[in-house]
Write a protein that holds these residues in place. Structure first.
Motif, mmCIF file in Angstrom:
data_model
loop_
_atom_site.group_PDB
_atom_site.id
_atom_site.type_symbol
_atom_site.label_atom_id
_atom_site.label_comp_id
_atom_site.label_asym_id
_atom_site.label_seq_id
_atom_site.Cartn_x
_atom_site.Cartn_y
_atom_site.Cartn_z
ATOM 1 N N GLY A 1 -8.510 0.561 -1.916
ATOM 2 C CA GLY A 1 -8.179 1.124 -0.617
ATOM 3 C C GLY A 1 -8.784 2.499 -0.444
ATOM 4 O O GLY A 1 -9.616 2.938 -1.235
ATOM 5 N N ASN A 2 -8.360 3.168 0.632
ATOM 6 C CA ASN A 2 -8.907 4.458 0.976
ATOM 7 C C ASN A 2 -7.794 5.324 1.552
ATOM 8 O O ASN A 2 -7.177 4.961 2.534
ATOM 9 N N LEU A 3 -7.547 6.460 0.941
ATOM 10 C CA LEU A 3 -6.468 7.338 1.394
ATOM 11 C C LEU A 3 -6.888 8.268 2.534
ATOM 12 O O LEU A 3 -6.054 8.935 3.114
ATOM 13 N N GLY B 1 -5.291 8.533 6.935
ATOM 14 C CA GLY B 1 -4.070 7.743 7.058
ATOM 15 C C GLY B 1 -4.106 6.384 6.395
ATOM 16 O O GLY B 1 -3.251 5.552 6.646
ATOM 17 N N GLY B 2 -5.068 6.146 5.536
ATOM 18 C CA GLY B 2 -5.161 4.862 4.853
ATOM 19 C C GLY B 2 -4.167 4.737 3.717
ATOM 20 O O GLY B 2 -3.394 5.654 3.436
ATOM 21 N N THR B 3 -4.172 3.589 3.095
ATOM 22 C CA THR B 3 -3.296 3.346 1.953
ATOM 23 C C THR B 3 -4.118 2.792 0.802
ATOM 24 O O THR B 3 -5.243 2.342 0.976
ATOM 25 N N ILE B 4 -3.526 2.822 -0.363
ATOM 26 C CA ILE B 4 -4.158 2.294 -1.568
ATOM 27 C C ILE B 4 -3.165 1.374 -2.271
ATOM 28 O O ILE B 4 -1.971 1.634 -2.277
ATOM 29 N N GLY C 1 0.810 -1.211 0.000
ATOM 30 C CA GLY C 1 0.000 0.000 0.000
ATOM 31 C C GLY C 1 0.848 1.268 0.000
ATOM 32 O O GLY C 1 1.924 1.309 0.580
ATOM 33 N N VAL C 2 0.350 2.290 -0.677
ATOM 34 C CA VAL C 2 1.015 3.589 -0.700
ATOM 35 C C VAL C 2 0.051 4.650 -0.162
ATOM 36 O O VAL C 2 -1.146 4.584 -0.399
#
Length: 55
Positions: A35-37, A40-43, A11-12
């Motif tokens: 994913g969900n940015l 603080g999430g990642t995709i 994830g980025v």
């Protein structure tokens, strides 16, 4: 590898990252992301052939 392991490993959080827009499995350039940015999430990006591994 489970979906959560893939997201954790590949994830980025920054779309300007060198890994952004590249399939996590084969490295081909792609626009498909999972994913969900927000907050603080990642995709994780995946090509059509490997997107099924994230579902």
């Amino acid at each position: 590898m489970t979906r959560s392991e893939i997201v954790e490993r590949f994830g980025v959080a920054d779309l300007k990252s060198p890994r952004a827009h590249l399939c996590f499995r084969c490295g081909v350039s792609t626009g498909l992301g999972f994913g969900n940015l927000h907050r603080g999430g990642t995709i994780v990006f995946a090509c059509k052939e490997h997107f099924g591994e994230l579902q």
